[in-house]
Scaffold this motif. Structure first.
Motif, PDB file in Angstrom:
ATOM      1  N   PHE A   1       0.909  -1.161  -0.143  1.00  0.00           N
ATOM      2  CA  PHE A   1       0.059   0.036  -0.036  1.00  0.00           C
ATOM      3  C   PHE A   1       1.005   1.112   0.104  1.00  0.00           C
ATOM      4  O   PHE A   1       1.373   1.532   1.010  1.00  0.00           O
ATOM      5  CB  PHE A   1      -0.858  -0.103   1.231  1.00  0.00           C
ATOM      6  CG  PHE A   1      -2.190   1.012   1.262  1.00  0.00           C
ATOM      7  CD1 PHE A   1      -2.079   1.862   0.433  1.00  0.00           C
ATOM      8  CD2 PHE A   1      -2.934   1.001   2.335  1.00  0.00           C
ATOM      9  CE1 PHE A   1      -3.383   2.799   0.263  1.00  0.00           C
ATOM     10  CE2 PHE A   1      -3.863   1.876   2.252  1.00  0.00           C
ATOM     11  CZ  PHE A   1      -4.080   2.810   1.233  1.00  0.00           C
TER      12      PHE A   1
ATOM     13  N   SER B   1       2.058   5.274  -1.461  1.00  0.00           N
ATOM     14  CA  SER B   1       1.640   6.528  -1.863  1.00  0.00           C
ATOM     15  C   SER B   1       2.841   7.314  -2.359  1.00  0.00           C
ATOM     16  O   SER B   1       4.039   7.055  -1.911  1.00  0.00           O
ATOM     17  CB  SER B   1       0.871   7.453  -0.681  1.00  0.00           C
ATOM     18  OG  SER B   1       1.863   7.510   0.278  1.00  0.00           O
TER      19      SER B   1
ATOM     20  N   ALA C   1      -7.721   0.674   3.173  1.00  0.00           N
ATOM     21  CA  ALA C   1      -6.792  -0.325   3.919  1.00  0.00           C
ATOM     22  C   ALA C   1      -7.317  -1.736   3.817  1.00  0.00           C
ATOM     23  O   ALA C   1      -6.580  -2.520   3.782  1.00  0.00           O
ATOM     24  CB  ALA C   1      -6.554   0.394   5.201  1.00  0.00           C
TER      25      ALA C   1
ATOM     26  N   ASN D   1      -6.877  -3.355   0.896  1.00  0.00           N
ATOM     27  CA  ASN D   1      -5.287  -3.682   0.720  1.00  0.00           C
ATOM     28  C   ASN D   1      -5.270  -5.107   1.624  1.00  0.00           C
ATOM     29  O   ASN D   1      -4.268  -6.091   1.173  1.00  0.00           O
ATOM     30  CB  ASN D   1      -4.688  -2.412   1.252  1.00  0.00           C
ATOM     31  CG  ASN D   1      -2.927  -2.875   1.159  1.00  0.00           C
ATOM     32  OD1 ASN D   1      -2.427  -3.047   2.423  1.00  0.00           O
ATOM     33  ND2 ASN D   1      -2.608  -3.197  -0.013  1.00  0.00           N
TER      34      ASN D   1
ATOM     35  N   THR E   1      -0.627   5.002   4.347  1.00  0.00           N
ATOM     36  CA  THR E   1      -0.011   4.161   3.814  1.00  0.00           C
ATOM     37  C   THR E   1       1.339   3.348   4.539  1.00  0.00           C
ATOM     38  O   THR E   1       1.721   4.100   5.162  1.00  0.00           O
ATOM     39  CB  THR E   1       0.201   4.689   2.164  1.00  0.00           C
ATOM     40  OG1 THR E   1       1.040   5.476   2.336  1.00  0.00           O
ATOM     41  CG2 THR E   1      -1.120   5.267   1.597  1.00  0.00           C
TER      42      THR E   1
END
Ligand SMILES: Nc1ncnc2c1ncn2[C@@H]1O[C@H](COP(=O)(O)OP(=O)(O)O)[C@@H](O)[C@H]1O
Ligand SMILES: [Mg+2]
Lengths: 778, 265
Positions: free
Chosen positions: B37, B39, B190, B193, B212
């Protein structure tokens, strides 16, 4: 100036739309101006030809001896004739049978199967002159010949080419414009030779016919004169014709093409209007906010409207003017046939302005309809415009036709169709335009197919048969005819035949006036004709009339008319009305006894036993039945309507090209606009993984389904209303109920395929311009 | 862990007028591992969106390679790229970018029908499931004008997940949302994920980035720094749990902010 700046900016911003609208306005101005020019030229040149040639006003054809003295005496003494006759003469025509005439470059092909009556003449002295291509009176030297322009067109002749009659060879020194016999629908042609050659020829050919011709002081009193002539005991074994008939016959060939061109220009005008409406509405939608601002700062509605009107004023004026100018360049092509037939006459200055006026009319219509559409401005309120920021389409509901309900259709096809249904109002215009395109293409194609088909003979007033044998009045024909009939009767190759005799009777009108009427008699059941109303005459007091004749006489089936038969009055009942464009559209049929004195011509229609060679039989008959003319039906139509068909073919090609071009332009324009509007939507789908191909499938579905609707409607409309429209056109010539002969392969497969291909290719090309995927997203 | 996406030396510039080349990506290298995850942060105009579009095949870099599942996608034809996006990738955007003339449900199933990997019945079922998971079941038949921003972004997420993509890309997915809606969306992401979907977000919002696992910092077309924040799922879940864990999330956010300040944000 602010106004001009706005106009210019608008042009630049919407270049392609402007160009398309310009093109349509230009095309319709072009065609309308071209059509108007055609009308003007046609009338002017026919008038000029008639004037230069000093065309006869009244002509009596006669076969058999002529007493000139008697006619001249009558002209001097009869009260009506004395008053009306300006000049008169008798022209001798030497009949030459087709089999001894070789025109085709002097070569090997004789005129044996020609439907034409071929005569050789010398130039007249004071009127009814035969003119050359410069409209000069032809003056030939010995050894020279003047050939009718009908043959110039058929064989592509050139001056100096040889022409053979029997064993004598002449040199073509002129092409003959013949006010009386120019058109192909007139089945007589005059060749011009020097008097010395004429004498030689008349030793070889013995058959003569006479034209007893009159020039009158007052053409309007033709009817009166004609009645007086026929009442007198003067030669009248042969048809009577007059200048009114010459006019109609001469205008026929080009008239049809002309009508199609004008129809085409009107349709294009319709398309231009639709485009205009569409672009103006789109502009208003786009400029909604701007318009609101203008209103808010206090510009009056009129001011704002004028800003926009200005644009269409400029557009309309320049397009119409361009159309007019291009028409000037195209006119020679359109008028080539006229120029050849009648010469190019100087058009009087005032009439010259008519085509310009036609273009001006297009301009006026453009401006007027723009002004009308722009009235919508009144409905825009400043507050609303500023608040909403867009005129906005009616909100499209997502609940309508849900995707989840679709079971089998491909997603892209489904989305395309759904879009079409959802935006009917927008797409309606496109359907309408496709409809016009289909109509523009289909009508001339059907028309051409119909006129070329063998069944077109039913509009020529004759039944359908394999072959025709024509004998026209001449010395000894009364004996020849039964011989021919019995020879045919004996021939085992002939399946069935029908001898028909056309002879002259006298019609007695209600007011006692008498007029000649040519009536065909025989057994009409062997090669039956299609009747518009009623049936064929069966009893000897029944008569069938051609459409135009019935209209002139004001008779319907069941009505009666009075004929002089064998010197006695006989009341005849009209049994039926049929269509006939020959002989000026005025013919009649009745099973009456005829006396050989009054016979005009003989016809034998026949069908051959299947398997017999038509060509060989035609050759055999034309040898055996001299001086009969032997033609097959297709040859008859081709030779009669060849010029008309050629002209129509040219117009059809133009029509198909225009129709396809319009479809392409409109598709390109619409897609450009649509893609601009849908840019975000397209970007979203592409980002989700819809390939270019999928997007293309959606737009192809849209354009093709719209096209399909347009073609379907266009086809339906053509086959119904279009057919009636064409009939209306022909009704002036004698056929009031034309039934289209439709080639299904062409009409329902090839033509649609042509449009489908054009629109598909345009769509694919338009879509391929969207390369950028994320353009609308970021 | 496998590398799902490996971009090497990506360069991209836009031509602004004649001869005025403006480089937007300069030799960018980045990898995304399966299940990550991640960013990308950076000031506005630093090239974050451009990077996203170039690694997912929506745009083509001027030079460099992008290996997606060990396949070089730079050379793939348009149709292949489209299929890849359709089946293997999901996208969510700031402006949710739904099709206006389709209902919410139809928007979600659209890519599912287009992919043709499942029957339409199955796609419908999966859409219903996703909507239930994201809590928007009652919106199914609505027009998109009849939903709030937060709800629409859930619709966007459902749409992105309809074909069960291995990776989900988001460009400022919370950019147009208020803070509570934004928190909810991040919690949802989340969760997704944790269920196994790799996610890459592009954002300039510290709060979002702090949820993240790994943050790349971008400036002027270059990735200039990287920060590992550790398992995100736990932290995100805690947001919705208690005030105490909310404080922990706050701490994580401040930690990131401090780091970013160091980098010159
Ligand atoms: N299609 C384009 N044409 C020209 N310049 C562009 C285009 N897309 C982005 N840019 C420019 O590239 C730079 C980076 O843009 P972007 O990737 O959207 O930044 P971010 O998403 O980080 O805000 C900006 O300066 C932007 O103006
Ligand atoms: Mg961005």
């Amino acid at each position: 100036m602010l106004l001009l700046r706005i106009v210019r900016r608008d042009f630049l911003r919407k270049k392609s739309v402007t160009i398309v609208v310009f093109t349509f306005i230009m095309l319709s101005a072009l065609l309308l101006a071209g059509g108007a020019n055609l009308v003007v030229e046609l009338t002017a040149s026919i008038n000029a030809l008639f004037e230069e040639a000093r065309a006869s006003h009244f002509v009596q054809m006669h076969s058999g001896p002529v007493d000139r003295e008697a006619i001249e005496t009558w002209a001097r003494t009869d009260s009506t004739a004395r008053e009306l006759v300006k000049e008169m003469h008798v022209q001798e025509m030497l009949t030459v049978d087709g089999s001894s005439l070789f025109i085709d470059g002097g070569g090997t092909v004789s005129e044996e199967n020609s439907i034409m009556d071929i005569s050789f003449v010398v130039q007249n002295e004071s009127f009814d002159w035969l003119l050359d291509l410069d409209n000069q009176v032809i003056d030939l030297a010995p050894g020279e010949v003047g050939v009718p322009i009908y043959y110039l067109q058929r064989y592509d002749l050139e001056l100096g080419d040889p022409l053979r009659v029997g064993d004598a060879t002449y040199s073509i020194a002129a092409f003959v414009r013949d006010a009386q016999m120019n058109p192909a629908v007139v089945h007589s042609k005059r060749f011009l030779v020097h008097p010395a050659d004429y004498r030689v020829l008349s030793e070889r050919f013995h058959e003569v016919e006479y034209l007893i011709e009159f020039l009158l002081n007052d053409v309007d009193r033709l009817g009166e004169f004609s009645a007086a002539y026929l009442a007198a005991d003067l030669p009248q074994r042969g048809p009577t014709v007059d200048i009114r008939l010459f006019r109609i016959m001469n205008a026929l060939t080009d008239g049809i093409a002309l009508a199609v061109i004008i129809l085409l220009s009107l349709l294009l005008m319709g398309i231009a209007m639709l485009c205009l409406r569409f672009t103006i509405l789109a502009t208003i939608e786009e400029d909604y906010r701007e318009i609101g601002v203008m209103k808010a700062i206090g510009l009056s509605r009129r001011d704002i409207r004028n800003v926009y009107l200005m644009k269409y004023l400029v557009l309309g004026a320049s397009a119409a003017l361009t159309g007019y100018l291009v028409s000037l360049a195209l006119n020679p092509i359109l008028t080539s046939n006229i120029t050849l037939s009648f010469g190019s006459a100087p058009v009087p200055g005032l009439l010259r302005a008519i085509p310009l006026g036609a273009a001006g009319l297009v301009f006026l219509i453009v401006v007027a309809s723009s002004a009308m559409i722009l009235r919508r401005f009144h409905r825009i309120s400043a507050v609303e415009a500023l608040r909403s920021g867009g005129a906005g389409e009616t909100p499209r509901s997502g609940r309508f036709l849900p995707l989840r309900r679709s079971r089998f259709l491909d997603v892209n096809v489904f989305l395309g169709l759904r879009d079409v249904v959802q935006r009917v109002r927008l797409f309606g215009i496109l359907v309408l335009i496709f409809f016009f395109c289909a109509f523009i293409i289909i009508i001339p194609v059907h028309f051409l197919g119909t006129i070329q088909s063998p069944s077109f003979v039913s509009y020529l007033g004759i039944g359908r048969s394999d072959m025709r044998v024509d004998l026209r009045q001449s010395e000894g024909i009364g004996e020849r005819f039964p011989e021919v009939v019995s020879a045919i009767k004996e021939d085992p190759d002939v399946e069935r035949f029908s001898p028909l005799v056309t002879s002259r009777f006298t019609l007695v009108q209600e007011n006692g006036e008498e007029e000649p009427i040519a009536i065909e008699s025989g057994d009409f059941s062997i090669f039956p004709l299609d009747y518009m109303h009623g049936t064929a005459p069966r009893r000897d007091d029944e008569i069938a009339l051609s459409y135009l004749y019935a209209r002139d006489l004001g008779r319907d089936p069941g009505d009666t008319l009075v004929l002089l038969v064998g010197g006695e009055q006989r009341e005849m009942t009209v049994s039926g009305i049929y269509q006939d464009v020959t002989n000026g559209g005025r013919t009649a049929k009745a099973p009456l006894p005829f006396d050989s004195e009054n016979v005009l011509w003989y016809t034998i229609s026949l069908d051959l036993v299947p398997g017999t060679s038509l060509e060989a039989k035609m050759h055999q008959y034309s040898q055996a039945f001299y001086p009969a003319r032997v033609t097959d039906l297709e040859g008859y139509i081709a030779q009669t309507l060849g010029g008309t068909i050629g002209q129509l073919r040219r117009v059809t090609i133009i029509a198909v090209a225009v129709g396809v071009a319009v479809a392409i332009l409109i598709t390109a324009l619409f897609l450009k606009m649509l893609i601009a509007r849908d840019i975000t939507r397209i970007a979203i789908m592409r980002s989700l993984g819809f390939s270019l191909r999928s997007i293309r499938a959606q737009y192809l579905t849209m354009t093709l389904s719209l096209l399909a609707a347009g073609i379907a409607a266009g086809t339906l409309f053509s086959n119904t209303v279009g057919q009636r429209l064409v009939s209306l056109l022909w009704s002036f010539m004698g056929a009031a109920r034309i039934r289209f002969v439709i080639d299904p392969l062409q009409a329902y497969l090839l033509l649609p395929l042509l449009l489908v291909t054009a629109v598909s290719v345009t769509t694919v090309l338009s879509i391929s311009r969207i390369r950028q995927i994320n353009g609308g997203i970021q | 862990m496998n590398t799902v996406l490996d971009a090497q030396k990506l360069n991209k510039s836009y031509t602004l007028g004649k001869g005025n080349e403006q480089p937007v990506l300069r030799d960018v290298d980045m990898q995304i591992k399966e299940g990550e995850f991640i960013s990308v942060m950076g000031p506005s105009g630093s090239g974050k969106s451009t990077l996203l579009y170039n690694i997912c095949g929506m745009d083509r870099p001027d030079s460099g390679t992008v290996l997606f599942q060990n396949r070089d996608i730079a050379g793939l034809p348009e149709r292949e790229l489209s299929r890849l996006r359709l089946n293997e990738m999901g996208f969510i955007f700031q402006q949710i970018h739904l099709l206006k003339n389709l209902s919410i449900f139809d928007n979600i199933i659209l890519s599912g029908y287009q992919a043709r990997t499942r029957s339409r019945m199955e796609v419908n079922r999966r859409a219903e499931e996703l909507m239930e998971r994201t809590g928007i079941t009652e919106l199914a038949g609505n027009d998109i004008t009849q939903a709030s921003g937060g709800q629409l972004q859930r619709v966007g997420i459902c749409r992105a997940l309809i074909n069960e993509p291995g990776i989900l890309f988001g460009d400022e997915p919370t950019g147009a949302l208020n803070s509570s809606a934004s928190e909810e969306i991040m919690a949802l992401l989340a969760e997704i994920n944790r269920a196994g979907t790799t996610i890459m977000l592009v954002t300039h919002d510290i709060k979002v980035a702090s949820r993240t696992e790994r943050v790349l910092f971008m400036m002027d077309g270059r990735i200039v720094a990287e920060k590992r924040l550790g398992a995100a799922g736990a932290a995100a879940e805690q947001v919705t749990a208690t005030a105490a864990t909310a404080a922990a999330a706050k701490a994580r956010e401040e930690h990131l902010a401090a780091w970013l300040l160091e980098q010159g944000f």
